[in-house]
Design an enzyme around this catalytic site. Structure first.
Site, PDB file in Angstrom:
ATOM      1  N   LEU A 184       0.809  -1.218   0.000  1.00 61.43           N
ATOM      2  CA  LEU A 184       0.000   0.000   0.000  1.00 61.43           C
ATOM      3  C   LEU A 184       0.845   1.271   0.000  1.00 61.43           C
ATOM      4  O   LEU A 184       0.370   2.328   0.386  1.00 61.43           O
ATOM      5  CB  LEU A 184      -0.944  -0.003   1.213  1.00 61.43           C
ATOM      6  CG  LEU A 184      -1.888  -1.187   1.294  1.00 61.43           C
ATOM      7  CD1 LEU A 184      -2.742  -1.103   2.560  1.00 61.43           C
ATOM      8  CD2 LEU A 184      -2.768  -1.259   0.061  1.00 61.43           C
ATOM      9  N   LYS A 185       2.058   1.183  -0.480  1.00 59.34           N
ATOM     10  CA  LYS A 185       2.903   2.372  -0.483  1.00 59.34           C
ATOM     11  C   LYS A 185       2.518   3.319  -1.620  1.00 59.34           C
ATOM     12  O   LYS A 185       2.043   2.912  -2.655  1.00 59.34           O
ATOM     13  CB  LYS A 185       4.363   1.982  -0.560  1.00 59.34           C
ATOM     14  CG  LYS A 185       4.775   1.320  -1.860  1.00 59.34           C
ATOM     15  CD  LYS A 185       6.228   0.886  -1.773  1.00 59.34           C
ATOM     16  CE  LYS A 185       6.637   0.108  -2.991  1.00 59.34           C
ATOM     17  NZ  LYS A 185       6.029  -1.171  -3.156  1.00 59.34           N
ATOM     18  N   PHE A 186       2.752   4.607  -1.376  1.00 61.35           N
ATOM     19  CA  PHE A 186       2.476   5.622  -2.391  1.00 61.35           C
ATOM     20  C   PHE A 186       3.701   5.873  -3.268  1.00 61.35           C
ATOM     21  O   PHE A 186       3.580   6.216  -4.430  1.00 61.35           O
ATOM     22  CB  PHE A 186       2.066   6.941  -1.730  1.00 61.35           C
ATOM     23  CG  PHE A 186       0.684   6.906  -1.162  1.00 61.35           C
ATOM     24  CD1 PHE A 186      -0.413   7.051  -1.991  1.00 61.35           C
ATOM     25  CD2 PHE A 186       0.479   6.733   0.186  1.00 61.35           C
ATOM     26  CE1 PHE A 186      -1.706   7.021  -1.478  1.00 61.35           C
ATOM     27  CE2 PHE A 186      -0.804   6.702   0.712  1.00 61.35           C
ATOM     28  CZ  PHE A 186      -1.892   6.850  -0.119  1.00 61.35           C
TER      29      PHE A 186
END
Length: 72
Positions: A68-70
């Site tokens: 879920l990293k940006f």
């Protein structure tokens, strides 16, 4: 440094880069036992049904990598 043996069936991680949970379930059903490890990303989280998909995959003894990293 120790070497950890990774079972051949766990070496493939399939990226579920699809627009919604329904499509992800369809893919998982098509892939069946040939894939045991899935990566679920931010796109699926934002589409809805993410946690239900996680539960559904876990019930089928699948391993999940939640990515879920940006930014990389």
């Amino acid at each position: 440094m120790s070497a950890t043996e990774i079972a051949p069936q766990d070496r493939l991680i399939f990226a579920m880069d699809v627009p919604d949970a329904a499509r992800a379930r369809d893919l998982a059903e098509q892939l069946g036992d040939s894939v045991r490890f899935y990566k679920l990303g931010l796109e699926l989280l934002m589409a809805g049904g993410y946690f239900e998909l996680l539960d559904w995959l876990v019930e089928r003894d699948k391993q999940i990598f939640v990515d879920l990293k940006f930014f990389d």
